[in-house]
Design an enzyme around this catalytic site. Sequence first.
Site, PDB file in Angstrom:
ATOM      1  N   LYS A   1       0.837  -1.199   0.000  1.00 24.28           N
ATOM      2  CA  LYS A   1       0.000   0.000   0.000  1.00 24.28           C
ATOM      3  C   LYS A   1       0.881   1.261   0.000  1.00 24.28           C
ATOM      4  O   LYS A   1       0.639   2.198  -0.746  1.00 24.28           O
ATOM      5  CB  LYS A   1      -0.876  -0.030   1.274  1.00 24.28           C
TER       6      LYS A   1
ATOM      7  N   THR B   1     -11.549  -0.622  12.114  1.00 25.97           N
ATOM      8  CA  THR B   1     -12.131  -1.354  13.249  1.00 25.97           C
ATOM      9  C   THR B   1     -13.196  -2.293  12.679  1.00 25.97           C
ATOM     10  O   THR B   1     -14.390  -2.044  12.821  1.00 25.97           O
ATOM     11  CB  THR B   1     -12.777  -0.397  14.271  1.00 25.97           C
TER      12      THR B   1
ATOM     13  N   GLU C   1     -17.743   7.259   1.024  1.00 22.39           N
ATOM     14  CA  GLU C   1     -16.934   6.807  -0.097  1.00 22.39           C
ATOM     15  C   GLU C   1     -17.521   7.412  -1.368  1.00 22.39           C
ATOM     16  O   GLU C   1     -18.727   7.589  -1.491  1.00 22.39           O
ATOM     17  CB  GLU C   1     -16.919   5.283  -0.160  1.00 22.39           C
TER      18      GLU C   1
ATOM     19  N   LYS D   1     -20.545   9.500  16.021  1.00 28.09           N
ATOM     20  CA  LYS D   1     -20.296   8.743  14.801  1.00 28.09           C
ATOM     21  C   LYS D   1     -21.236   7.550  14.668  1.00 28.09           C
ATOM     22  O   LYS D   1     -21.893   7.361  13.643  1.00 28.09           O
ATOM     23  CB  LYS D   1     -18.825   8.285  14.785  1.00 28.09           C
TER      24      LYS D   1
ATOM     25  N   PHE E   1     -31.783   9.441   1.651  1.00 27.42           N
ATOM     26  CA  PHE E   1     -31.667   8.138   2.328  1.00 27.42           C
ATOM     27  C   PHE E   1     -33.017   7.437   2.477  1.00 27.42           C
ATOM     28  O   PHE E   1     -33.235   6.669   3.412  1.00 27.42           O
ATOM     29  CB  PHE E   1     -30.935   8.265   3.671  1.00 27.42           C
TER      30      PHE E   1
ATOM     31  N   GLY F   1     -34.528  -0.492  -1.901  1.00 25.73           N
ATOM     32  CA  GLY F   1     -33.841  -1.363  -2.853  1.00 25.73           C
ATOM     33  C   GLY F   1     -33.196  -2.517  -2.119  1.00 25.73           C
ATOM     34  O   GLY F   1     -33.763  -3.012  -1.132  1.00 25.73           O
TER      35      GLY F   1
ATOM     36  N   CYS G   1     -18.939   0.496   6.615  1.00 28.80           N
ATOM     37  CA  CYS G   1     -19.340   1.268   7.803  1.00 28.80           C
ATOM     38  C   CYS G   1     -20.697   0.869   8.372  1.00 28.80           C
ATOM     39  O   CYS G   1     -20.771   0.338   9.466  1.00 28.80           O
ATOM     40  CB  CYS G   1     -19.338   2.755   7.484  1.00 28.80           C
TER      41      CYS G   1
ATOM     42  N   ARG H   1     -17.076  -4.592   0.326  1.00 27.07           N
ATOM     43  CA  ARG H   1     -17.291  -5.110   1.681  1.00 27.07           C
ATOM     44  C   ARG H   1     -18.783  -5.107   1.985  1.00 27.07           C
ATOM     45  O   ARG H   1     -19.461  -4.110   1.816  1.00 27.07           O
ATOM     46  CB  ARG H   1     -16.535  -4.237   2.709  1.00 27.07           C
TER      47      ARG H   1
END
Length: 432
Positions: A35, A85, A150, A204, A249, A253, A260, A330
């Site tokens: 990386k 995490t 993202e 968060k 939001f 679907g 996350c 993911r």
Amino acid sequence: MRISVIGCGYLGAVHAASMASLGHEVVGIDVDAEKIEALSNGRAPFYEPDLPELLARGLGSGRLRFSTDIADAAGSLVHFVAVGTPQLKTSGGADLSYVDAAFASLMPHVASGDLVVGKSTVPVGTAARLAKLVEPTGARLAWNPEFLREGYAVKDTVTPDRLVYGIADGQTASVDLLNEVYATAVSADTPVVVTDYATAELVKVAANAFLATKISFINAMAEIAEVTGADVTQLADAIGYDARIGRKFLNAGVGFGGGCLPKDIRAFTARAEELGRGESVAFLKEVDAINLRRRQRAVDVVVEELGGSVFRKKVAVLGLAFKPDSDDVRDSPALDVAVQLHGLGAHVVATDPEAIPNSTRLHPQLSFGTLDEALAGADAVVLLTEWKHYRALDPSSVAAQVTHPLLVDGRNALDADAWRAAGWTYRGLGRR
Ligand code: UDX
């Protein structure tokens, strides 16, 4: 300001490059040599719009560099910890081993007066524990969660919609330093919430729990729409006009995925249970369950429309990433649906503008191809990630490529009337 960023994944790489673009002198550090080699050569190890340009500018200016050596953090005044995490393999809880390892390796290199800033999403109570590790060095700890999406990660980092600083009592010097780091955003009147560690950590997970709940709410309405003949997209429009609710939001679907939302609601549930307050967030288990049911529903609709079996039927899967403008698979609903259809004996050919390499690594048993290869002779077309390119497809020309004009729109992203007018059987989720 001299800044180190520990962890150069989705969060850290973007943070390091963005901080350099704001004029700071930044070193990004990660244990993954591959990386670091890629980043040092200006290559982003994942797809994120604007990141390659930012890396090129940062590296070119000499203000941005990358290293595998944690000792290179020495000399920085602010150290951001931005490691992952992920969900534990054995439970819904968060795996804090990367955070713990990052703090343990960083501590010998921080100096008195430095500020260590946690950015990773952690269970509430973690910062207070880590502060005890930082204390003996004479440095201070602040918790500064990120809210980047993202696909918009650079924009969300450089021009955030709010900044949250979790600090220990009386440590106002930490606020001054963070305001200096984020001087551009602060001077643009970005709201800054200065609070304690626990609140910062909770902001968060609460934000992500709320977003996940909103999506599962509309997907629950989709389930009701399916048994009543109602249309969930019109329902979302109609309730979304209420400014208190809002239309964002509320896209029904195949639901949410990614690195996350799914793991954050599970980790929040696990942490609340540890704290003896499991019932307070018990609804998040239902949010998770609704979300996972929608993947199954998409599979069921394809099976139903193909007469009860997909065995040896060619299914074109459009989209593999968990959302457009990302190569992240993911916990991707799209990839999950593709795998399930494959498991039922369908000949799945999946396509995606960016996510094929990551999907191949996880599920080499699937066939991947270009959009044309996926569509050629397909018995069913299933849209699972609403890339702009797929939204713009011309129903008539796609009809000429397939064997059966059957479209299952897993994101309710296409114009149902236009596709029907071109001769397609169109099935949305939660729609007539
Ligand atoms: C999310 C949060 O938005 C961000 O603030 C946080 O820092 C990290 O987690 P991200 O995972 O990048 O960001 O994606 P997001 O845009 O929130 O979408 C999450 C998932 O929900 C995607 O799979 C998306 O397709 C799905 N989604 C979103 C819906 O199914 N319906 C919607 O209406 C919106």
